[in-house]
Structures are given as structure tokens and as C-alpha cells.
Design an enzyme around this catalytic site. Structure first.
Site, PDB file in Angstrom:
ATOM      1  CG  ASP A 326      23.361   0.700 101.979  1.00 44.57           C
ATOM      2  OD1 ASP A 326      24.177   1.358 102.965  1.00 44.57           O
ATOM      3  OD2 ASP A 326      23.088  -0.412 102.238  1.00 44.57           O
ATOM      4  CG  ASN A 331      20.499  -0.004 107.660  1.00 48.31           C
ATOM      5  OD1 ASN A 331      19.674   0.030 108.830  1.00 48.31           O
ATOM      6  ND2 ASN A 331      21.660  -0.462 107.900  1.00 48.31           N
ATOM      7  CE  LYS A 422      39.038  -5.292 113.632  1.00 49.13           C
ATOM      8  NZ  LYS A 422      38.860  -3.848 113.945  1.00 49.13           N
ATOM      9  CG  ASN A 459      37.747  -1.328 117.422  1.00 50.99           C
ATOM     10  OD1 ASN A 459      36.934  -2.195 117.082  1.00 50.99           O
ATOM     11  ND2 ASN A 459      38.829  -1.286 117.559  1.00 50.99           N
ATOM     12  CB  VAL A 460      33.149   3.700 115.038  1.00 48.07           C
ATOM     13  CG1 VAL A 460      32.215   4.850 115.076  1.00 48.07           C
ATOM     14  CG2 VAL A 460      34.303   4.081 113.947  1.00 48.07           C
ATOM     15  NE  ARG A 552      35.456 -12.026 118.108  1.00 45.87           N
ATOM     16  CZ  ARG A 552      34.616 -10.919 118.001  1.00 45.87           C
ATOM     17  NH1 ARG A 552      33.414 -10.740 118.016  1.00 45.87           N
ATOM     18  NH2 ARG A 552      35.150  -9.869 117.880  1.00 45.87           N
ATOM     19  CD  GLU A 555      39.004 -10.677 118.676  1.00 45.66           C
ATOM     20  OE1 GLU A 555      37.993  -9.749 118.829  1.00 45.66           O
ATOM     21  OE2 GLU A 555      38.613 -11.641 119.164  1.00 45.66           O
TER      22      GLU A 555
END
Length: 633
Positions: A326, A331, A422, A459-460, A552, A555
Site C-alpha cells: 500500500d 493504514n 460503475k 457500494n460497500v 455530481r 454520477e
């Protein structure tokens, strides 16, 4: 010093109980004998066997005291926490008194010390009363005196559920002086329970009485004590409760009942997940995760929401080595500390770097030789990528390309790309770059021995940057809660659900597939916002304003999981489907991909036209320049 003081206080309390019990034995002996002779003291002076009744009694008294104290000790009457005494302690007290009384009878008869037969029964009753008074006096004082003096500071509570869980919670709230809650009424749909009382609290009716009772009893808080209720049933109850202005709390699950842990500390606030109206998706990972056992597994973006959960679930199935890669060190560090503490035997390696750095990526593959790669590293925020489209290309597209090439060159067995809904008929840069990533994975599937697949989901809930944490912050700040459009809908899944299906899809992978996860029924974002406001104890539009900001850039009102050309194929798990790969000219694709790479490095203001060449389904509007800061949201 605090421990010494506490130990001394405890010793004094136990010594006090012991002294009290000595006097209790003496008093019970005297009162029991007096009761036998109708409180006539002169009768006690009559002789039998050369001694008066009174002399027989006092002669055995020292032995009786010693035997009783020993019995009480064996029954833990000096070590129980009497502040929280209940039925088990009461049972132990009665049993101890019975045993002590029997021992007294046996002892006196053995020593030829005569007493009237009725005396032993009367003595036992007196002893039980005296001992019970000492053990339960503080509990009764706390329940009926201290609680009443604090009523002005308590919150009025309604409990939904008149079962074992509800009973346990009511008992604790009524007896503990530290809980500032007053249970006013109980709700249960069982007609046989309506009108009855639980620990002095009336079951006033079924769910139809919730709103009326909340107003009648001036309820501040509703506690749902139905840990075994199905999500569909719970949703209907919550839909009614949210119409009140009360704060909602619930028990987490049935296992608290099994473990005897049902108490106020187990309550949690009702989450908006409870209103999704479906049971959590459960995957038997133990039966399918053998493919990661004793394998070297690399997770790119392993510090992110999805990546970190991948690492957690992989770590529990004994990989040979788990590598977290990462760019964001904070994180990655947090995940490292969590896994190192929970899985002490895990061979864990945390590496910092970017998937955009070819040399770094290839060095990692060359050094650690991963068997399986989960590629979760990506820029994912739609509005941010609209104003920084070249960064999305460099990180999402070129990063995936470099990791895929390294996977082929260094003999990776399986490569799983984390994609998104998406990517279907994309209207934004982020979705379009993810569609290109899927095409790279599809084309690389036959470039070597590596099995390449993509997993696409929506979506999560609770992931970094998702709508729920944003709404909660806005509510905490007093509003307004911002919703882009009143008709916008999304598919939702929890992080553990999504990751478990990703891992199962990896087990099904044969090469080239795009796995699509069943996200359940779509949810209106406006409903989500209103529900969360109500669950926080406010009224939408009155206490907390909902403000519509408009869609937006890039979107959609709704997301799609499949393109028309892909079709749908089921797997053994009905929640995982396979989209048929769409054929394309790979030579032309990579020629245009090289061109996109060059143009993105030039920091083109309107790079969308080059993306359109690669993704024909991308809804690109010519001349719609993506100028940094212009669409900042």
C-alpha cells in the site's frame, strides 16, 4: 495501595457477615424454641433428660455455630457479590440453611440433646429469614430507595420483546443503581403476554401500540430485545419505531443469550444496516479457502477498506505468507498491528510503495514470488477523479497493467481484480478506468499460465468515503444532510459480505470471467438519509435539514451490474454470477492504451476523448473539459 484498601474493605465486609451469622444462629435458636412454646418463656425451663429445654439448646450452640459457618462457607455465602444477588444466590442461601438445620438435628440427637420435633422446622425458617435479610438488604435498598431518589435523572425506556432477553434487561435496569434508565412499558406481539407483567412492568400491547405508548409514557429510548428475530421482521419493527423521536438500541445477536451475556452493556445503537431488510450474506469460507492455505498471497491496496478486510479473512486461513502492499503507510501500519496481534503465527510482510512504480512492483514480485494476487489498489472517489482524471488513469489503469504484467512474468497462479458496478456503461472517469482494468485482465488471461478474473460489486457500507460515515458526521454537526438527488438509488453490501464473496469468486475462477455479486434490492439514498436521521432521534426536515445538491459530475441515478452484451451465468453460489466476456480487438486495444498512457502523462485537461476510444460505452461529452477545481464537491 488501591488494591490493599479494596482488600481490607472486602475483609471487613466478610467479617461483618460472619459476626452477623453468629448472632443469626443464636437468635434463630431462641426464637424457634419460643415459637414452639407459644412465646411462653416459663415453658423453656421444664426439664427433659436432666436438663431444661433451654440448657439443651445452649449446650449445643457452639457446635451449631461452627457447623453453620462451615456450611455457609461451602455454599459461598461469604464470597458471593451480594450487590447483584438474584435467584442463584437466593437458592444457595436457602439450601445452606436447610443443610445447617439438618446437621443441627443430627448432632443434637447424636449427643442425646433433646428438642421438640417442631423446633427444627421453626429454627430452619427463622435462620432462612435472618440470613436472607442480611444478604438481600443492600440489593433491596438499591432497588426501592436509591433508584427512586434518582428517578428525576433517568431516561424513560420502552422494551420491545417480552422473552428471555427482554426479561434479563428489565431486571438489570430495575435493580442496578448505576443504570439511569426506567422501564415504563413492554411491547410484544404475543397476545398471551399482553396485559401481564415482567418484573413489575406491564406488557401494554403489540407493535401497533408502539407510537401511542411512546407518547403516553414519554419514552426517550426504545430497546429492541429480539436477538433471534429475522432481519425482515426486525425491519418492520424499526420502520414503526423510527416514526417516534426516540433513540433506538438493540441486542447484537442470539449468542448473547447462549453465553448468558444479555445485559445493558451488550446494547448497541441500531445501525442503518438493520433497515436494509435482508439477512447477512454468509459464505462457508472454510470449505473453499484451501486455495490460499500455504500460498504466498499479495494484496495491493491492503490498507484500504476492502483490502484490509481481504487481509483479515485471508490471514485466518493460514497462508504461507501474506504481503500487504500500500502507498498509504498509516493504514498499512494499522492493519499490520491488528493482524500481528490476532494471528501471532502469521508470516506477514507490509511493504510501502505505489502500483504506478514499475521497478518497485517488479522487485516485490521477484523477491516474494506471490502465488495469488488480489488487486485492490485504486483511486475510487468519483467526484475527485472527475477533477483529476489523469491520476485515475495513472493509478487505476497503468497500475493494473503493471501489476498484471508482473503477475505473468513471475508465474502468479491466480490474479483477482476488485472492480465496480460503475464500470458498466460508465458515466465517470473512475468507472471508465475500471472498465479498462477489466479489459486488461480479460486480455492477459491467455498471455501465460496465470488465471485472471475480475469481481464487480456495488457500494460497500462503512467503507472509507462512503455515504453512511458522511451522513453520520453531518447529523452529529446538526445538519444539513446532503443528498444529490431525491431519486438516486444504490446497491449496498457490508465490507465482510463483499470480501467473502470476492474470496469465493476467486475459488470459482477458471480464467477471463467477470464475477458479479448479487447486492440484493437497491436502496434509495434519500430513504437511507431519513432513516439514519430518525435512528439518531431526530425528525427529518424539522430537526435535521436534508439538502439536495444535484448530481455530481459523472454520477448516475442508478448503477448497473452488467452490460447488455454480457448476459448472466449462475455459479454454485446463487449470489455470485458470471458475466460473459465481451470480445474486442486486443492489438487495437493496446495501441490505444499506449496512446492513453502518453496523453495522461501530458496532463491533458480533457482526457475523456482518449478513454472513449478504449471504452465505447463510456458516456463522454465532447468538449467537457475536466479542469481541476471546477467541479470540486
Amino acid at each position: 495501595m488501591d488494591r490493599i484498601i479494596k482488600n481490607k474493605r472486602l475483609l471487613v465486609k466478610r467479617a461483618g457477615l460472619l459476626v452477623y451469622d453468629i448472632f443469626a444462629v443464636m437468635a434463630s435458636s431462641a426464637v424457634g424454641l419460643l415459637l414452639r412454646f407459644d412465646l411462653s418463656y416459663s415453658e423453656l425451663l421444664n426439664t427433659v433428660g436432666g436438663r431444661t429445654w433451654q440448657e439443651h439448646l445452649w449446650y449445643y450452640l457452639p457446635l451449631n455455630i461452627l457447623a453453620t459457618i462451615l456450611v455457609f462457607y461451602l455454599f459461598h455465602l461469604y464470597t458471593s457479590l451480594w450487590t447483584y444477588a438474584s435467584v442463584p444466590e437466593m437458592t444457595a442461601t436457602i439450601s445452606a440453611c436447610l443443610v445447617a438445620s439438618v446437621l443441627q438435628a443430627v448432632g443434637m440427637l447424636s449427643l442425646r440433646l433433646y428438642m421438640p420435633r417442631a423446633y427444627y422446622f421453626l429454627y430452619c425458617m427463622c435462620l432462612i429469614v435472618f440470613v436472607m435479610v442480611s444478604r438481600f438488604a443492600y440489593r433491596l435498598f438499591g432497588t426501592f430507595v436509591l433508584k427512586k431518589t434518582e428517578d428525576a435523572r433517568t431516561r424513560n425506556v420502552m422494551v420491545i420483546g417480552a422473552g428471555e432477553a427482554g426479561s434479563s434487561l428489565i431486571r438489570e435496569m430495575k435493580t442496578s443503581r448505576y443504570i439511569k434508565k426506567s422501564v415504563m412499558c413492554v411491547i410484544d406481539d404475543d397476545n398471551s403476554k399482553i396485559g401481564s407483567y415482567i418484573h413489575g412492568v406491564k406488557v401494554v400491547g403489540g407493535r401497533d401500540e408502539i407510537i401511542e405508548s411512546a407518547a403516553q409514557y414519554n419514552i426517550d429510548e426504545i430497546i429492541i430485545a429480539m436477538p433471534s428475530a429475522a432481519r425482515q421482521h426486525l425491519k418492520k419493527i424499526l420502520e414503526i419505531c423510527k416514526e417516534t423521536k426516540c433513540e433506538l438500541k438493540t441486542l447484537p445477536g442470539i449468542y448473547q443469550l447462549v453465553n448468558g451475556e444479555v445485559n445493558v452493556s451488550q446494547l448497541r445503537k441500531v445501525d442503518v444496516e438493520d433497515l436494509l431488510g435482508r439477512e447477512p450474506i454468509e459464505v462457508d469460507l472454510d470449505s473453499i479457502m484451501k486455495y490460499v492455505t500455504d500460498k504466498v498471497v499479495l494484496v495491493t491496496g491492503g490498507g484500504g477498506s476492502i483490502g484490509s478486510e481481504l487481509c483479515r479473512q485471508i490471514a485466518s486461513h493460514k497462508p504461507k505468507q501474506l504481503i500487504i502492499f500500500d502507498i498509504y503507510e498509516n493504514n498499512a501500519y494499522d492493519v499490520q498491528q491488528e493482524l500481528a496481534k490476532k494471528y501471532t503465527e502469521l508470516n506477514l510482510k507490509v511493504l510501502i510503495g505505489s502500483v504506478r512504480n514499475t521497478s518497485r512492483v517488479r522487485d516485490i514480485f521477484r523477491t516474494y514470488r506471490p502465488d495469488i494476487v488480489y488487486h485492490a489498489a485504486a483511486h475510487k472517489h468519483v467526484p475527485l477523479m472527475e477533477v483529476s482524471p489523469n491520476e485515475a488513469i495513472k493509478n487505476n489503469v497503468m497500475g493494473t497493467w503493471k501489476v498484471a504484467q508482473a503477475a505473468v512474468d513471475f508465474g502468479v497462479t491466480k490474479f483477482v481484480l476488485i472492480s465496480t458496478d460503475k464500470a458498466v456503461n460508465p458515466t465517470n472517469i473512475m468507472g471508465a478506468t475500471k472498465r479498462i482494468c477489466e479489459m486488461i485482465v480479460q486480455s492477459y488471461n491467455h498471455r501465460g499460465s496465470t488465471v485472471f478474473v475480475a469481481v464487480r460489486f456495488g457500494n460497500v457500507l462503512g467503507s472509507n468515503g462512503s455515504v453512511i460515515p458522511l451522513f453520520r458526521k453531518q447529523i452529529a454537526a446538526g445538519g444539513p444532510v446532503t443528498v444529490t438527488d431525491p431519486n438516486i438509488i444504490r446497491y449496498f453490501m457490508t465490507i465482510p459480505e463483499a470480501v467473502s464473496l470476492v474470496l469465493q469468486a476467486g475459488a470459482y475462477a477458471k480464467g477471463g470471467e467477470i464475477f458479479v455479486l448479487d447486492m440484493g434490492e437497491p436502496v434509495k439514498i434519500l430513504d437511507l438519509a431519513e432513516n439514519l436521521i430518525r435512528l439518531s432521534g431526530y425528525v427529518p426536515g424539522e430537526d435535521i435539514e436534508i439538502k439536495f445538491t444535484g448530481l455530481r459530475p459523472g454520477e448516475k441515478l442508478y448503477e448497473e451490474m452488467l452490460m447488455k452484451e454480457e448476459g448472466m451465468q449462475d455459479t454454485a453460489n446463487k449470489l455470485i454470477h458470471i458475466g460473459k466476456p465481451i470480445e474486442f480487438d486486443e492489438d487495437d486495444f493496446y495501441e490505444k492504451l499506449h496512446e492513453l498512457n502518453v496523453e495522461s502523462k501530458k496532463e491533458q485537461a480533457d482526457v475523456g476523448k482518449w478513454i472513449k476510444k478504449l471504452v465505447p460505452t463510456y458516456h463522454y461529452v465532447p468538449g467537457n473539459n475536466y479542469i481541476p477545481g471546477e467541479h470540486n464537491s
